[in-house]
Design an enzyme around this catalytic site. Structure first.
Site, mmCIF file in Angstrom:
data_model
loop_
_atom_site.group_PDB
_atom_site.id
_atom_site.type_symbol
_atom_site.label_atom_id
_atom_site.label_comp_id
_atom_site.label_asym_id
_atom_site.label_seq_id
_atom_site.Cartn_x
_atom_site.Cartn_y
_atom_site.Cartn_z
ATOM 1 N N GLU A 13 -59.164 -4.205 -64.635
ATOM 2 C CA GLU A 13 -58.370 -3.995 -65.856
ATOM 3 C C GLU A 13 -59.271 -4.192 -67.073
ATOM 4 O O GLU A 13 -60.079 -5.115 -67.121
ATOM 5 C CB GLU A 13 -57.216 -5.010 -65.906
ATOM 6 C CG GLU A 13 -56.338 -4.856 -67.146
ATOM 7 C CD GLU A 13 -55.233 -5.916 -67.198
ATOM 8 O OE1 GLU A 13 -55.367 -6.960 -66.546
ATOM 9 O OE2 GLU A 13 -54.234 -5.675 -67.902
ATOM 10 N N TYR B 143 -41.793 -7.179 -73.853
ATOM 11 C CA TYR B 143 -43.145 -7.720 -73.751
ATOM 12 C C TYR B 143 -44.118 -6.637 -73.260
ATOM 13 O O TYR B 143 -43.813 -5.910 -72.319
ATOM 14 C CB TYR B 143 -43.181 -8.921 -72.797
ATOM 15 C CG TYR B 143 -44.566 -9.480 -72.660
ATOM 16 C CD1 TYR B 143 -45.133 -10.179 -73.707
ATOM 17 C CD2 TYR B 143 -45.319 -9.259 -71.520
ATOM 18 C CE1 TYR B 143 -46.426 -10.673 -73.617
ATOM 19 C CE2 TYR B 143 -46.609 -9.745 -71.413
ATOM 20 C CZ TYR B 143 -47.155 -10.459 -72.465
ATOM 21 O OH TYR B 143 -48.435 -10.922 -72.386
ATOM 22 N N ASP C 51 -56.983 -11.561 -73.583
ATOM 23 C CA ASP C 51 -57.057 -13.022 -73.684
ATOM 24 C C ASP C 51 -57.987 -13.668 -72.664
ATOM 25 O O ASP C 51 -57.943 -14.881 -72.470
ATOM 26 C CB ASP C 51 -55.666 -13.659 -73.656
ATOM 27 C CG ASP C 51 -54.785 -13.187 -72.505
ATOM 28 O OD1 ASP C 51 -54.052 -12.219 -72.694
ATOM 29 O OD2 ASP C 51 -54.844 -13.810 -71.430
ATOM 30 N N ARG D 225 -52.125 1.814 -67.163
ATOM 31 C CA ARG D 225 -50.889 1.028 -66.993
ATOM 32 C C ARG D 225 -49.892 1.486 -68.049
ATOM 33 O O ARG D 225 -50.225 1.510 -69.239
ATOM 34 C CB ARG D 225 -51.195 -0.455 -67.172
ATOM 35 C CG ARG D 225 -50.019 -1.348 -66.832
ATOM 36 C CD ARG D 225 -50.250 -2.788 -67.253
ATOM 37 N NE ARG D 225 -49.791 -3.013 -68.604
ATOM 38 C CZ ARG D 225 -49.519 -4.214 -69.122
ATOM 39 N NH1 ARG D 225 -49.686 -5.302 -68.391
ATOM 40 N NH2 ARG D 225 -49.109 -4.351 -70.361
ATOM 41 N N ASP E 99 -46.371 -2.895 -64.820
ATOM 42 C CA ASP E 99 -46.340 -4.362 -64.731
ATOM 43 C C ASP E 99 -44.930 -4.855 -65.029
ATOM 44 O O ASP E 99 -44.352 -4.512 -66.064
ATOM 45 C CB ASP E 99 -47.332 -4.931 -65.761
ATOM 46 C CG ASP E 99 -47.640 -6.397 -65.547
ATOM 47 O OD1 ASP E 99 -46.881 -7.068 -64.831
ATOM 48 O OD2 ASP E 99 -48.655 -6.868 -66.113
ATOM 49 N N GLU F 279 -52.360 -12.813 -61.344
ATOM 50 C CA GLU F 279 -53.101 -13.158 -62.560
ATOM 51 C C GLU F 279 -52.851 -14.592 -63.018
ATOM 52 O O GLU F 279 -53.649 -15.134 -63.769
ATOM 53 C CB GLU F 279 -52.801 -12.165 -63.686
ATOM 54 C CG GLU F 279 -51.382 -12.186 -64.182
ATOM 55 C CD GLU F 279 -51.101 -11.088 -65.208
ATOM 56 O OE1 GLU F 279 -51.506 -9.938 -64.972
ATOM 57 O OE2 GLU F 279 -50.488 -11.399 -66.231
ATOM 58 N N GLU G 106 -46.865 -4.239 -60.395
ATOM 59 C CA GLU G 106 -47.504 -5.551 -60.575
ATOM 60 C C GLU G 106 -46.488 -6.659 -60.872
ATOM 61 O O GLU G 106 -45.536 -6.439 -61.623
ATOM 62 C CB GLU G 106 -48.494 -5.425 -61.732
ATOM 63 C CG GLU G 106 -49.229 -6.701 -62.058
ATOM 64 C CD GLU G 106 -50.156 -6.498 -63.245
ATOM 65 O OE1 GLU G 106 -50.571 -5.353 -63.515
ATOM 66 O OE2 GLU G 106 -50.457 -7.494 -63.936
ATOM 67 N N TRP H 281 -41.342 -16.487 -66.645
ATOM 68 C CA TRP H 281 -42.530 -15.770 -67.100
ATOM 69 C C TRP H 281 -43.201 -15.184 -65.902
ATOM 70 O O TRP H 281 -43.328 -15.791 -64.877
ATOM 71 C CB TRP H 281 -43.500 -16.680 -67.820
ATOM 72 C CG TRP H 281 -43.771 -16.200 -69.193
ATOM 73 C CD1 TRP H 281 -43.708 -16.956 -70.323
ATOM 74 C CD2 TRP H 281 -44.135 -14.869 -69.601
ATOM 75 N NE1 TRP H 281 -43.987 -16.182 -71.402
ATOM 76 C CE2 TRP H 281 -44.256 -14.891 -70.997
ATOM 77 C CE3 TRP H 281 -44.314 -13.646 -68.938
ATOM 78 C CZ2 TRP H 281 -44.591 -13.766 -71.736
ATOM 79 C CZ3 TRP H 281 -44.654 -12.528 -69.659
ATOM 80 C CH2 TRP H 281 -44.797 -12.595 -71.048
ATOM 81 N N HIS I 221 -54.427 0.102 -70.860
ATOM 82 C CA HIS I 221 -52.982 0.075 -71.127
ATOM 83 C C HIS I 221 -52.554 1.245 -72.012
ATOM 84 O O HIS I 221 -53.253 1.598 -72.956
ATOM 85 C CB HIS I 221 -52.596 -1.202 -71.874
ATOM 86 C CG HIS I 221 -52.806 -2.451 -71.082
ATOM 87 N ND1 HIS I 221 -52.342 -3.670 -71.485
ATOM 88 C CD2 HIS I 221 -53.427 -2.671 -69.887
ATOM 89 C CE1 HIS I 221 -52.660 -4.587 -70.587
ATOM 90 N NE2 HIS I 221 -53.335 -4.010 -69.620
ATOM 91 N N HIS J 230 -44.159 -8.222 -64.988
ATOM 92 C CA HIS J 230 -44.287 -9.550 -65.615
ATOM 93 C C HIS J 230 -43.330 -10.585 -65.025
ATOM 94 O O HIS J 230 -42.698 -11.353 -65.766
ATOM 95 C CB HIS J 230 -44.084 -9.449 -67.127
ATOM 96 C CG HIS J 230 -45.139 -8.621 -67.810
ATOM 97 N ND1 HIS J 230 -46.466 -8.963 -67.796
ATOM 98 C CD2 HIS J 230 -45.053 -7.459 -68.502
ATOM 99 C CE1 HIS J 230 -47.163 -8.053 -68.450
ATOM 100 N NE2 HIS J 230 -46.335 -7.130 -68.883
ATOM 101 N N ARG K 163 -54.978 -10.296 -57.977
ATOM 102 C CA ARG K 163 -55.310 -10.081 -59.394
ATOM 103 C C ARG K 163 -55.940 -11.291 -60.090
ATOM 104 O O ARG K 163 -55.914 -11.368 -61.332
ATOM 105 C CB ARG K 163 -54.000 -9.723 -60.119
ATOM 106 C CG ARG K 163 -53.342 -8.468 -59.630
ATOM 107 C CD ARG K 163 -53.607 -7.303 -60.534
ATOM 108 N NE ARG K 163 -53.187 -7.576 -61.887
ATOM 109 C CZ ARG K 163 -53.929 -7.342 -62.961
ATOM 110 N NH1 ARG K 163 -55.134 -6.836 -62.834
ATOM 111 N NH2 ARG K 163 -53.468 -7.594 -64.165
HETATM 112 O O1 KDG Z 1 -51.780 -14.093 -71.363
HETATM 113 C C1 KDG Z 1 -50.930 -13.213 -70.695
HETATM 114 C C2 KDG Z 1 -51.500 -11.820 -70.632
HETATM 115 O O2 KDG Z 1 -52.828 -11.883 -70.231
HETATM 116 C C3 KDG Z 1 -50.743 -10.963 -69.649
HETATM 117 O O3 KDG Z 1 -49.410 -10.889 -70.000
HETATM 118 C C4 KDG Z 1 -51.306 -9.567 -69.567
HETATM 119 O O4 KDG Z 1 -49.879 -9.109 -67.719
HETATM 120 C C5 KDG Z 1 -50.918 -8.886 -68.312
HETATM 121 C C6 KDG Z 1 -51.847 -7.929 -67.735
HETATM 122 O O5 KDG Z 1 -51.589 -7.470 -66.628
HETATM 123 O O6 KDG Z 1 -52.868 -7.664 -68.361
HETATM 124 MG MG MG Z 2 -50.052 -8.418 -65.643
#
Ligand code: KDG
Ligand code: MG
Length: 405
Positions: free
Chosen positions: A342, A161, A319, A149, A213, A265, A239, A405, A124, A215, A286
């Site tokens: 990633e 975010y 995470d 990214r 991304d 994801e 993404e 989200w 990132h 989101h 993903r």
């Molecule tokens: O818990 C949420 C994150 O893992 C996420 O927002 C990260 O979008 C993300 C990414 O592509 O890594």
């Molecule tokens: Mg993402």
């Protein structure tokens, strides 16, 4: 000799951020590790594992990975969902770790062996404005990354975010009880994002792979418009343009743009992506090892994707723990249609608790050749970092309406 599961322990720790770790011990003294982290819902997964699955795991044959997966998926009335699937994912990872250790080989050998020498990775870069973002991208290039990214601020908004000002490692979840709130403005974002991404492409030249991304913040026609506007930037992918529960709505995006799309994801099973893959409404799937039922289920998702020329590109944020990261790399090394991993990086304290054998070199990752997944978890070190609540922020529109989200 049957290798029986003797003990199941769940450890919730917070070395810089929260992680849920599963430990399975067998009758012949082997230990397998699994990641069960679900950002902001860690204790739910810990309880699901401890209170409901662990009692049924003790006494089972540790070598019957596929049967155990089905026992906890097909054998349970309330199937699917992130809590259940992260729990199954952790068990699956730990059992593959044990099988590798028992055989004395890295897990990728059990999955068919290497189909490539190393795994392309992206990380990132963030900056509130273009100069800050370019500094961040330049830093990543010095570290050897060939794919980055890029996320930036939006004029008129206080926070966005995924974007920080000046932090070395970005952490999406904020400490405290309950989520912070942010304000979101789709029109401002749609005006600004193409300008920023064009500026980055112009500055870095054609070679560097750029990703972005969204989101899940747009509806399909907004996403289509953004995709069209970004085509000259030559993104590697765009993404999570929309929330993908309504998989057929992605057809609208595809009708208008040839920009490569990556989604998945937050998916938990192959059925969440079935239409996206079979109608080829995405280019990259993903799913993360932990959140979609482990190595066993990801292999099935990736196999379906391979038939439709969709590539695998698993989620790898801070995470999911290094155990998940390692499992992903074993899959990556042995899966033909694997495109990119990633790798967001971790807070420094993570290295005190998780000892990993995977290695980064010049923009590529390799899982290493230790038996099993190649990760050891230091329980004494983890005990120094107790759980503390942390949540992802939520976003509202300018008029106060909740955003997806
Ligand atoms: O818990 C949420 C994150 O893992 C996420 O927002 C990260 O979008 C993300 C990414 O592509 O890594
Ligand atoms: Mg993402």
């Amino acid at each position: 000799m049957t290798r029986v599961i003797d003990a199941v322990d769940v450890i919730v720790s917070s070395p810089g951020r929260n992680f849920v770790t599963l430990k399975i011990t067998t009758s012949d003294g082997l230990v397998g590790w699994g990641d069960a982290t679900l950002n902001g819902r860690e204790l739910s997964v810990a309880s699901y594992l401890r209170d409901h699955l662990a009692p049924a795991l003790v006494g089972r044959d540790a070598d019957r990975i596929e049967d155990t997966w089905n026992y906890f998926y097909r054998g349970v009335y309330w199937r699917r969902g992130p809590v259940a699937m992260a729990s199954i994912g952790a068990i699956d990872m730990a059992l593959w770790d044990i099988k590798g250790k028992a055989a004395g080989v890295p897990v990728y050998q059990l999955l068919g062996g290497a189909v490539r020498d190393r795994i392309l990775t992206y990380t990132h870069a963030t900056g509130w404005d273009v100069p800050e973002l370019l500094d961040s991208v330049a830093e990543r290039r010095v570290q050897g990354y060939r794919a980055v990214r890029v996320q930036s601020g939006v004029p008129g908004l206080d926070k966005v975010y995924g974007v920080t000002k000046g932090a070395a490692v970005y952490e999406p979840a904020g400490r405290g009880v309950g989520p912070a709130e942010e304000v979101w403005d789709t029109s401002a974002y749609l005006r600004h994002a193409p300008v920023v991404l064009e500026a980055v492409r112009e500055a870095v030249g054609p070679e560097l792979k750029l990703l972005h991304d969204v989101h899940h913040r747009l509806n399909p026609i907004e996403a289509a418009r953004l995709g069209k506007a970004l085509e000259p930037v030559d993104l590697f992918w765009l993404e999570d343009v929309t929330p993908a529960e309504n998989q057929m709505l992605l057809r609208a995006v595809r009708q208008h743009t040839t920009i490569p799309l990556a989604i998945g994801e937050v998916f938990n099973t192959v059925w969440d992506a079935q239409q996206l893959i079979t109608e080829r409404l995405i280019d990259y799937i993903r799913v993360a090892v932990v959140h979609a039922g482990g190595i066993s289920h990801l292999r099935k998702i990736f196999a379906l994707a391979e038939v439709f020329q969709v590539k695998a590109a698993p989620h790898g944020p801070s995470d999911v723990s290094p155990i998940n990261m390692s499992a992903s790399l074993h899959l990556g090394l042995s899966t033909t249609n694997f495109a990119i991993q990633e790798f967001m990086g971790y807070p420094a304290q993570v290295g005190e608790v998780f000892h990993s054998s995977y290695r980064y070199d010049d923009g590529y990752l390799h899982p290493g050749d230790e038996p099993g997944l190649g990760i050891e978890f230091d329980e004494a070190a983890a005990a120094r970092f107790p759980y503390s609540p942390a949540y992802l922020p939520i976003a509202r529109d300018l008029d106060g309406t909740m955003k997806d989200w």
